[in-house]
Motif scaffolding. Sequence first.
Motif, PDB file in Angstrom:
ATOM      1  N   PHE A  53       1.076  -1.436  -0.179  1.00  0.00           N
ATOM      2  CA  PHE A  53       0.232   0.305   0.139  1.00  0.00           C
ATOM      3  C   PHE A  53       0.971   1.709   0.280  1.00  0.00           C
ATOM      4  CE2 PHE A  53      -2.125   3.117   2.181  1.00  0.00           C
ATOM      5  CZ  PHE A  53      -3.725   3.515   1.288  1.00  0.00           C
ATOM      6  N   GLU A  54       0.196   2.194  -1.280  1.00  0.00           N
ATOM      7  CA  GLU A  54       1.351   3.220  -0.626  1.00  0.00           C
ATOM      8  C   GLU A  54       0.224   4.731  -0.939  1.00  0.00           C
ATOM      9  OE1 GLU A  54       4.127   3.694  -4.155  1.00  0.00           O
ATOM     10  OE2 GLU A  54       4.169   1.326  -4.423  1.00  0.00           O
ATOM     11  N   THR A  55       0.717   5.395   0.140  1.00  0.00           N
ATOM     12  CA  THR A  55       0.151   7.037  -0.266  1.00  0.00           C
ATOM     13  C   THR A  55       1.035   7.967  -0.886  1.00  0.00           C
ATOM     14  OG1 THR A  55      -2.125   8.047   0.612  1.00  0.00           O
ATOM     15  CG2 THR A  55      -0.223   7.005   2.421  1.00  0.00           C
ATOM     16  N   ALA A 113       8.138   1.987   4.742  1.00  0.00           N
ATOM     17  CA  ALA A 113       8.928   3.246   4.516  1.00  0.00           C
ATOM     18  C   ALA A 113       8.744   4.483   4.725  1.00  0.00           C
ATOM     19  CB  ALA A 113       9.278   3.200   3.308  1.00  0.00           C
ATOM     20  N   HIS A 114       9.530   5.887   4.909  1.00  0.00           N
ATOM     21  CA  HIS A 114       9.058   7.341   5.386  1.00  0.00           C
ATOM     22  C   HIS A 114       9.736   7.776   4.483  1.00  0.00           C
ATOM     23  CE1 HIS A 114       8.211   4.479   8.796  1.00  0.00           C
ATOM     24  NE2 HIS A 114       6.724   5.267   8.632  1.00  0.00           N
ATOM     25  N   GLU A 115       9.184   8.477   3.234  1.00  0.00           N
ATOM     26  CA  GLU A 115      10.203   9.665   2.195  1.00  0.00           C
ATOM     27  C   GLU A 115       9.532  11.138   1.560  1.00  0.00           C
ATOM     28  OE1 GLU A 115      11.378   9.129  -2.368  1.00  0.00           O
ATOM     29  OE2 GLU A 115      10.472   7.620  -2.031  1.00  0.00           O
ATOM     30  N   LEU A 116      10.595  11.719   2.207  1.00  0.00           N
ATOM     31  CA  LEU A 116      10.294  13.386   2.279  1.00  0.00           C
ATOM     32  C   LEU A 116      11.170  13.269   0.338  1.00  0.00           C
ATOM     33  CD1 LEU A 116       9.821  12.701   5.457  1.00  0.00           C
ATOM     34  CD2 LEU A 116      10.232  14.962   4.889  1.00  0.00           C
ATOM     35  N   HIS A 167       6.210  10.273   0.997  1.00  0.00           N
ATOM     36  CA  HIS A 167       6.032   9.498  -0.182  1.00  0.00           C
ATOM     37  C   HIS A 167       5.277   7.948   1.293  1.00  0.00           C
ATOM     38  CE1 HIS A 167       5.776  11.120  -3.740  1.00  0.00           C
ATOM     39  NE2 HIS A 167       6.728  10.575  -4.018  1.00  0.00           N
ATOM     40  N   LEU A 168       3.986   7.586   1.199  1.00  0.00           N
ATOM     41  CA  LEU A 168       4.674   6.678   3.195  1.00  0.00           C
ATOM     42  C   LEU A 168       3.945   4.694   1.582  1.00  0.00           C
ATOM     43  CD1 LEU A 168       2.650   7.967   5.671  1.00  0.00           C
ATOM     44  CD2 LEU A 168       4.739   7.865   5.108  1.00  0.00           C
ATOM     45  N   THR A 169       5.012   3.721   2.341  1.00  0.00           N
ATOM     46  CA  THR A 169       4.898   2.525   2.009  1.00  0.00           C
ATOM     47  C   THR A 169       4.641   1.454   2.584  1.00  0.00           C
ATOM     48  OG1 THR A 169       5.947   3.756  -1.096  1.00  0.00           O
ATOM     49  CG2 THR A 169       5.564   1.027   0.485  1.00  0.00           C
ATOM     50  N   LEU A 170       3.683   0.715   2.867  1.00  0.00           N
ATOM     51  CA  LEU A 170       3.265  -0.292   3.612  1.00  0.00           C
ATOM     52  C   LEU A 170       3.964  -1.702   2.848  1.00  0.00           C
ATOM     53  CD1 LEU A 170       2.172  -0.531   7.003  1.00  0.00           C
ATOM     54  CD2 LEU A 170       1.346  -1.773   5.150  1.00  0.00           C
TER      55      LEU A 170
END
Length: 139
Positions: free
Chosen positions: A3-5, A86-89, A100-103
């Motif tokens: 899942f990504e948002t 993952a947490h990306e700026l 971007h948040l990815t699980l």
Amino acid sequence: MRFETTVDINATPETVWKLLIDVERWPDMTASINRVELLDEPIALSARARVHQPKLPAAIWTVTAFEENKTFTWESRSPGVTTTAAHELVTTPNGTVTVHLTLDQKGPLAPLFALLTGRLTRRYVTMEAAGLKTKAETP
């Protein structure tokens, strides 16, 4: 399950990063987290935290990738499933931030976990992105 948002935040990268790595204060940003106990300080590569979420068992998360002011990834293992978040700026040309948040869940029991908790997990990740945006944009 993957899942990504993505959320655009009208705040400086420094503001967003400070909120993102202050994991013990995440419950102030979202109802999807009850409590976070940082087991190793500061949050950095190999640091661990115990995360308590509604309707889910507490989980130990270990930071597996860390790049100051840009990204951190952590991982939680349970029998049959490894969950990676993952947490990306990304700084935009106008100085604001896209997050971007990815699980990802992998392992032999991942399909079962996706069936049982997939909708809840997607809702929680979306709540976390919205809460980060609200907190970062509030003076």
